[in-house]
Design an enzyme around this catalytic site. Structure first.
Site, PDB file in Angstrom:
ATOM      1  N   GLU A  44       0.863  -1.190   0.000  1.00 57.72           N
ATOM      2  CA  GLU A  44       0.000   0.000   0.000  1.00 57.72           C
ATOM      3  C   GLU A  44       0.898   1.239   0.000  1.00 57.72           C
ATOM      4  O   GLU A  44       1.971   1.235   0.617  1.00 57.72           O
ATOM      5  CB  GLU A  44      -0.848  -0.017   1.287  1.00 57.72           C
ATOM      6  CG  GLU A  44      -1.661   1.213   1.560  1.00 57.72           C
ATOM      7  CD  GLU A  44      -2.318   1.178   2.963  1.00 57.72           C
ATOM      8  OE1 GLU A  44      -1.720   0.591   3.887  1.00 57.72           O
ATOM      9  OE2 GLU A  44      -3.430   1.740   3.090  1.00 57.72           O
ATOM     10  N   CYS A 104      -4.841  -3.204   3.094  1.00 57.12           N
ATOM     11  CA  CYS A 104      -4.570  -3.011   4.507  1.00 57.12           C
ATOM     12  C   CYS A 104      -5.744  -3.327   5.430  1.00 57.12           C
ATOM     13  O   CYS A 104      -6.029  -4.498   5.653  1.00 57.12           O
ATOM     14  CB  CYS A 104      -4.035  -1.603   4.743  1.00 57.12           C
ATOM     15  SG  CYS A 104      -3.054  -1.512   6.223  1.00 57.12           S
ATOM     16  N   GLU A 157      -6.478   8.574   7.778  1.00 54.20           N
ATOM     17  CA  GLU A 157      -6.873   8.083   6.445  1.00 54.20           C
ATOM     18  C   GLU A 157      -8.274   8.542   6.060  1.00 54.20           C
ATOM     19  O   GLU A 157      -8.545   8.780   4.882  1.00 54.20           O
ATOM     20  CB  GLU A 157      -6.808   6.551   6.408  1.00 54.20           C
ATOM     21  CG  GLU A 157      -5.401   5.994   6.324  1.00 54.20           C
ATOM     22  CD  GLU A 157      -5.411   4.546   5.932  1.00 54.20           C
ATOM     23  OE1 GLU A 157      -4.965   3.713   6.727  1.00 54.20           O
ATOM     24  OE2 GLU A 157      -5.864   4.228   4.830  1.00 54.20           O
ATOM     25  N   ASN A 177      -7.307   5.596  -1.895  1.00 57.39           N
ATOM     26  CA  ASN A 177      -6.161   4.750  -1.588  1.00 57.39           C
ATOM     27  C   ASN A 177      -6.287   3.576  -2.556  1.00 57.39           C
ATOM     28  O   ASN A 177      -7.237   2.787  -2.441  1.00 57.39           O
ATOM     29  CB  ASN A 177      -6.234   4.302  -0.123  1.00 57.39           C
ATOM     30  CG  ASN A 177      -4.979   3.624   0.344  1.00 57.39           C
ATOM     31  OD1 ASN A 177      -4.210   3.096  -0.462  1.00 57.39           O
ATOM     32  ND2 ASN A 177      -4.767   3.628   1.646  1.00 57.39           N
ATOM     33  N   LYS A 235      -9.687   1.401  -2.020  1.00 58.22           N
ATOM     34  CA  LYS A 235      -9.830   0.844  -0.671  1.00 58.22           C
ATOM     35  C   LYS A 235     -11.230   1.126  -0.112  1.00 58.22           C
ATOM     36  O   LYS A 235     -11.706   2.263  -0.114  1.00 58.22           O
ATOM     37  CB  LYS A 235      -8.776   1.473   0.243  1.00 58.22           C
ATOM     38  CG  LYS A 235      -8.703   0.888   1.654  1.00 58.22           C
ATOM     39  CD  LYS A 235      -7.493   1.466   2.374  1.00 58.22           C
ATOM     40  CE  LYS A 235      -7.335   0.930   3.782  1.00 58.22           C
ATOM     41  NZ  LYS A 235      -6.105   1.501   4.444  1.00 58.22           N
ATOM     42  N   ASN A 282       0.186  -0.939   5.309  1.00 54.26           N
ATOM     43  CA  ASN A 282       1.053  -0.104   6.163  1.00 54.26           C
ATOM     44  C   ASN A 282       0.396  -0.162   7.538  1.00 54.26           C
ATOM     45  O   ASN A 282      -0.647   0.473   7.731  1.00 54.26           O
ATOM     46  CB  ASN A 282       1.063   1.358   5.713  1.00 54.26           C
ATOM     47  CG  ASN A 282       1.845   1.644   4.447  1.00 54.26           C
ATOM     48  OD1 ASN A 282       2.492   2.679   4.326  1.00 54.26           O
ATOM     49  ND2 ASN A 282       1.783   0.772   3.462  1.00 54.26           N
TER      50      ASN A 282
HETATM   51  N1  ING Z   1      -3.600   0.508   8.598  1.00 54.55           N
HETATM   52  C1  ING Z   1      -3.969  -0.239   9.681  1.00 54.55           C
HETATM   53  C2  ING Z   1      -4.477  -1.649   9.419  1.00 54.55           C
HETATM   54  O1  ING Z   1      -5.662  -1.917   9.398  1.00 54.55           O
HETATM   55  C3  ING Z   1      -4.539  -0.177  11.932  1.00 54.55           C
HETATM   56  C4  ING Z   1      -4.861   0.483  10.641  1.00 54.55           C
HETATM   57  C5  ING Z   1      -3.339   0.076  12.529  1.00 54.55           C
HETATM   58  C6  ING Z   1      -5.418  -1.093  12.453  1.00 54.55           C
HETATM   59  C7  ING Z   1      -3.020  -0.577  13.719  1.00 54.55           C
HETATM   60  C8  ING Z   1      -5.118  -1.768  13.643  1.00 54.55           C
HETATM   61  C9  ING Z   1      -3.913  -1.522  14.258  1.00 54.55           C
HETATM   62  O2  ING Z   1      -3.615  -2.501   9.318  1.00 54.55           O
HETATM   63  C10 ING Z   1      -4.202   0.737   7.412  1.00 54.55           C
HETATM   64  N2  ING Z   1      -3.483   1.492   6.566  1.00 54.55           N
HETATM   65  O3  ING Z   1      -5.303   0.307   7.131  1.00 54.55           O
END
Ligand code: ING
Length: 308
Positions: A47, A169, A143, A107, A124, A194
């Site tokens: 991503e 993601c 985001e 995204n 996304k 990410n």
């Molecule tokens: N990032 C994260 C993901 O779902 C996140 C958001 C971060 C969720 C940490 C839970 C813990 O992996 C993205 N970019 O969606």
């Protein structure tokens, strides 16, 4: 004759704020070349693989973030990636921030076939994080400020001799993502991510990030009889430690390849798409065993509705 696609999961280490698109593209081409040496048909990138994860900062005037988005694909900076792939005879999947001609911010992940044509484009669906500036956070995850949710939902495209889907993601945490593609016959799901290790709303989850990452992708693969390729941009990016642990997962749910580092690293697996049938034609024969007539709440509701 089995339909084997040799897939490279091209994990990236951090892209720092001062790194240019050209710097990122150089790294992507190096991973492509490694993939070609390993006989890959398809190389999957993370991503937002062209820039740092800019939603970790908040700017009041969103136009100050415009430079993080791609207005065209390929662009002058990304054309060398397309040229290299075409020359090497392999396809790729690339995640980036897209600013469309009609002003939408997505995204995005694209699927590029071996002839260099973009055969699939995904926006996304599940956008995590927050819409407004949260100054008390150690870093933002805004985001929902920078990206609109994709209106098209999940697609499956005929490519590389099979049926290929994409998600990005946070999508991998939602079973609906896999099931919609499963109901479209998906055999190979590509997913860049990410993922900051520190989860601000509940730090107790930090230590479980690797477990949750594998859990959701292994479950989604098994329950839909599909290969899943999860590809990280990991390492410490602008001070935020992000999960690596990219993995290639078989329709059985088994991890067949996993990253050892949190940097630029290619993992490769020969994915026999016919293995999907071992599950799609038995345990997860949807036509025979599913009961959509009792699944109503899944599409009728967004949140929980208590019967009492
Ligand atoms: N990032 C994260 C993901 O779902 C996140 C958001 C971060 C969720 C940490 C839970 C813990 O992996 C993205 N970019 O969606």
């Amino acid at each position: 004759m089995s339909r084997i696609v040799t897939v490279g999961a091209a994990q990236m280490g951090p892209i720092q704020r001062e790194h240019s698109r050209a710097d990122a593209v150089k790294r992507l081409i190096a991973l492509l070349e490694q993939g070609a040496r390993h006989g890959c048909d398809l190389v999957v990138f993370p991503e937002l693989a062209l820039t740092t994860f800019f939603p970790r900062w908040f700017v009041d005037d969103i136009s100050e973030a415009d430079h993080w988005y791609e207005r065209e694909m390929p662009s002058r900076e990304t054309q060398p990636l397309f040229d290299a792939a075409r020359k090497l005879g392999l396809g790729f999947s690339l995640g980036y921030a897209e600013y469309t001609k009609d002003g939408h911010r997505f995204n995005t992940q694209i699927l590029v076939e071996r002839d260099g044509s973009i055969v699939g484009r995904y926006h996304k669906v599940h956008i995590p994080g927050h819409e407004h500036h949260e100054p008390d956070r150690p870093f933002q995850h805004a985001e929902r400020y920078y990206f609109e949710p994709g209106p098209e939902g999940f697609g499956v495209w005929k490519a590389f001799g099979g049926r290929v889907g994409m998600m990005i993601c946070n999508d991998r945490r939602w079973p609906e993502s896999y099931r919609v593609m499963g109901l479209k016959g998906v055999e190979l799901i590509l997913c860049g991510y990410n993922t900051p290790i520190h989860y601000v709303p509940d730090p107790s989850q930090d230590i479980l990030q690797g477990f949750h990452n594998a859990l959701v992708m292994q479950s989604g693969a098994y329950q839909n009889g599909t290969w899943v390729v999860g590809v990280a941009k990991g390492g410490v990016e602008e001070g935020v430690d992000s999960l690596g642990q990219s993995a290639i997962i078989a329709p059985s749910g088994q991890i067949v390849a996993q990253a050892f580092t949190s940097g630029d690293e290619l993992l490769v697996a020969r994915c026999d798409l016919d293995w999907c049938l071992k599950y799609k034609e038995t345990l997860f024969d949807f036509e025979r065993y599913r009961r959509p007539e009792v699944y109503g709440p899944i599409t009728a509701q967004r949140g929980v509705v208590l019967d009492d």
